[in-house]
Design a protein around this motif. Sequence first.
Motif, PDB file in Angstrom:
ATOM      1  N   ARG A   9       0.917  -1.347  -0.076  1.00 42.94           N
ATOM      2  CA  ARG A   9       0.018   0.105   0.091  1.00 42.94           C
ATOM      3  C   ARG A   9       0.866   1.297   0.011  1.00 42.94           C
ATOM      4  O   ARG A   9       0.638   2.241  -0.729  1.00 42.94           O
ATOM      5  CB  ARG A   9      -0.967  -0.184   1.229  1.00 42.94           C
ATOM      6  CG  ARG A   9      -2.062  -1.267   1.231  1.00 42.94           C
ATOM      7  CD  ARG A   9      -2.702  -1.231   2.636  1.00 42.94           C
ATOM      8  NE  ARG A   9      -3.458  -2.395   2.607  1.00 42.94           N
ATOM      9  CZ  ARG A   9      -4.186  -2.846   3.567  1.00 42.94           C
ATOM     10  NH1 ARG A   9      -4.382  -1.869   4.676  1.00 42.94           N
ATOM     11  NH2 ARG A   9      -4.834  -3.831   3.659  1.00 42.94           N
ATOM     12  N   ILE A  10       1.801   1.201   0.778  1.00 40.54           N
ATOM     13  CA  ILE A  10       2.845   2.438   0.848  1.00 40.54           C
ATOM     14  C   ILE A  10       3.547   2.639  -0.313  1.00 40.54           C
ATOM     15  O   ILE A  10       3.749   3.769  -0.642  1.00 40.54           O
ATOM     16  CB  ILE A  10       3.690   2.392   2.248  1.00 40.54           C
ATOM     17  CG1 ILE A  10       2.842   2.315   3.523  1.00 40.54           C
ATOM     18  CG2 ILE A  10       4.700   3.547   2.188  1.00 40.54           C
ATOM     19  CD1 ILE A  10       1.812   3.191   3.533  1.00 40.54           C
ATOM     20  N   VAL A  13       1.772   4.391  -2.982  1.00 38.95           N
ATOM     21  CA  VAL A  13       1.801   5.963  -2.525  1.00 38.95           C
ATOM     22  C   VAL A  13       2.866   6.564  -3.232  1.00 38.95           C
ATOM     23  O   VAL A  13       2.819   7.427  -3.779  1.00 38.95           O
ATOM     24  CB  VAL A  13       1.274   6.036  -1.344  1.00 38.95           C
ATOM     25  CG1 VAL A  13       1.566   7.696  -0.843  1.00 38.95           C
ATOM     26  CG2 VAL A  13       0.045   5.580  -0.876  1.00 38.95           C
ATOM     27  N   CYS A  14       4.062   5.941  -2.902  1.00 38.16           N
ATOM     28  CA  CYS A  14       5.132   6.432  -3.395  1.00 38.16           C
ATOM     29  C   CYS A  14       5.636   6.462  -4.762  1.00 38.16           C
ATOM     30  O   CYS A  14       6.007   7.244  -5.306  1.00 38.16           O
ATOM     31  CB  CYS A  14       6.471   5.726  -2.612  1.00 38.16           C
ATOM     32  SG  CYS A  14       6.208   6.116  -0.661  1.00 38.16           S
ATOM     33  N   ALA A  16       3.584   6.467  -7.125  1.00 40.94           N
ATOM     34  CA  ALA A  16       2.655   7.544  -7.774  1.00 40.94           C
ATOM     35  C   ALA A  16       3.179   8.995  -7.875  1.00 40.94           C
ATOM     36  O   ALA A  16       2.839   9.882  -8.539  1.00 40.94           O
ATOM     37  CB  ALA A  16       1.218   7.580  -7.230  1.00 40.94           C
ATOM     38  N   ARG A  17       4.150   8.952  -6.905  1.00 43.56           N
ATOM     39  CA  ARG A  17       4.730  10.251  -6.762  1.00 43.56           C
ATOM     40  C   ARG A  17       6.080  10.439  -7.153  1.00 43.56           C
ATOM     41  O   ARG A  17       6.648  11.726  -7.346  1.00 43.56           O
ATOM     42  CB  ARG A  17       4.609  10.650  -5.215  1.00 43.56           C
ATOM     43  CG  ARG A  17       3.132  10.959  -4.810  1.00 43.56           C
ATOM     44  CD  ARG A  17       2.994  11.147  -3.231  1.00 43.56           C
ATOM     45  NE  ARG A  17       1.460  11.361  -2.768  1.00 43.56           N
ATOM     46  CZ  ARG A  17       0.646  10.492  -3.177  1.00 43.56           C
ATOM     47  NH1 ARG A  17       0.749   9.656  -3.478  1.00 43.56           N
ATOM     48  NH2 ARG A  17      -0.570  11.322  -2.674  1.00 43.56           N
ATOM     49  N   THR A  28       9.392   4.236   0.709  1.00 39.56           N
ATOM     50  CA  THR A  28       8.736   3.315   1.330  1.00 39.56           C
ATOM     51  C   THR A  28       9.297   2.778   2.649  1.00 39.56           C
ATOM     52  O   THR A  28       8.540   2.890   3.881  1.00 39.56           O
ATOM     53  CB  THR A  28       8.075   2.141   0.488  1.00 39.56           C
ATOM     54  OG1 THR A  28       7.460   2.479  -0.574  1.00 39.56           O
ATOM     55  CG2 THR A  28       7.132   1.080   1.205  1.00 39.56           C
ATOM     56  N   ARG A  53      -0.383   6.751   5.257  1.00 37.62           N
ATOM     57  CA  ARG A  53      -0.404   7.407   3.708  1.00 37.62           C
ATOM     58  C   ARG A  53       0.252   8.760   3.987  1.00 37.62           C
ATOM     59  O   ARG A  53       0.781   9.185   2.988  1.00 37.62           O
ATOM     60  CB  ARG A  53      -1.589   7.274   3.227  1.00 37.62           C
ATOM     61  CG  ARG A  53      -1.944   5.812   2.698  1.00 37.62           C
ATOM     62  CD  ARG A  53      -3.257   5.641   1.893  1.00 37.62           C
ATOM     63  NE  ARG A  53      -4.385   6.052   2.577  1.00 37.62           N
ATOM     64  CZ  ARG A  53      -4.939   4.971   3.293  1.00 37.62           C
ATOM     65  NH1 ARG A  53      -4.456   3.605   3.223  1.00 37.62           N
ATOM     66  NH2 ARG A  53      -6.169   5.160   3.911  1.00 37.62           N
ATOM     67  N   THR A  54      -0.240   9.322   4.868  1.00 39.97           N
ATOM     68  CA  THR A  54       0.188  10.599   5.204  1.00 39.97           C
ATOM     69  C   THR A  54       1.715  10.907   5.370  1.00 39.97           C
ATOM     70  O   THR A  54       2.588  11.579   4.964  1.00 39.97           O
ATOM     71  CB  THR A  54      -0.462  11.562   6.208  1.00 39.97           C
ATOM     72  OG1 THR A  54      -1.876  11.458   6.192  1.00 39.97           O
ATOM     73  CG2 THR A  54       0.006  12.899   6.757  1.00 39.97           C
ATOM     74  N   ALA A  56       3.830   8.569   4.303  1.00 42.95           N
ATOM     75  CA  ALA A  56       4.368   8.368   2.956  1.00 42.95           C
ATOM     76  C   ALA A  56       4.335   9.621   2.056  1.00 42.95           C
ATOM     77  O   ALA A  56       5.477   9.744   1.352  1.00 42.95           O
ATOM     78  CB  ALA A  56       3.981   7.076   2.332  1.00 42.95           C
ATOM     79  N   THR A  57       3.290  10.278   1.995  1.00 39.28           N
ATOM     80  CA  THR A  57       3.316  11.409   1.318  1.00 39.28           C
ATOM     81  C   THR A  57       4.348  12.560   1.558  1.00 39.28           C
ATOM     82  O   THR A  57       4.878  12.903   0.779  1.00 39.28           O
ATOM     83  CB  THR A  57       1.701  11.925   1.007  1.00 39.28           C
ATOM     84  OG1 THR A  57       0.907  11.090   0.809  1.00 39.28           O
ATOM     85  CG2 THR A  57       1.566  13.294   0.420  1.00 39.28           C
ATOM     86  N   CYS A  60       7.762  11.578   0.131  1.00 43.08           N
ATOM     87  CA  CYS A  60       7.922  11.598  -0.883  1.00 43.08           C
ATOM     88  C   CYS A  60       7.988  13.182  -1.191  1.00 43.08           C
ATOM     89  O   CYS A  60       8.837  13.464  -2.145  1.00 43.08           O
ATOM     90  CB  CYS A  60       6.831  11.243  -1.781  1.00 43.08           C
ATOM     91  SG  CYS A  60       6.618   9.545  -1.537  1.00 43.08           S
TER      92      CYS A  60
END
Length: 86
Positions: A9-10, A13-14, A16-17, A28, A53-54, A56-57, A60
């Motif tokens: 999942r993480i 997120v990473c 995608a960025r 990650t 997710r926050t 990880a965001t 990134c």
Amino acid sequence: QLARRWFRRIIAVCAARLSSFADAEDATQEALLRGYLELAQLQNGDLFGPWMRTIATRVCADRLRAPRRYREVSIGAGSDFHSHAG
């Protein structure tokens, strides 16, 4: 076990960025480590997913803001490092 459970999942997120999968893997790992170290601050376990997710965001975003800090450096056999490291 927590890291294994959340890795996919993480990394999504990473990935995608960030521009490369290797960067996404590094981010990650950093995000999972930060989450582990700050776990005591999480007051509502039901919010773990959004909280991770926050993190990880933010990891990134940090990497995109300061890419020089995370650049890999290759030290080859013919580099000055080996001649001075003796």
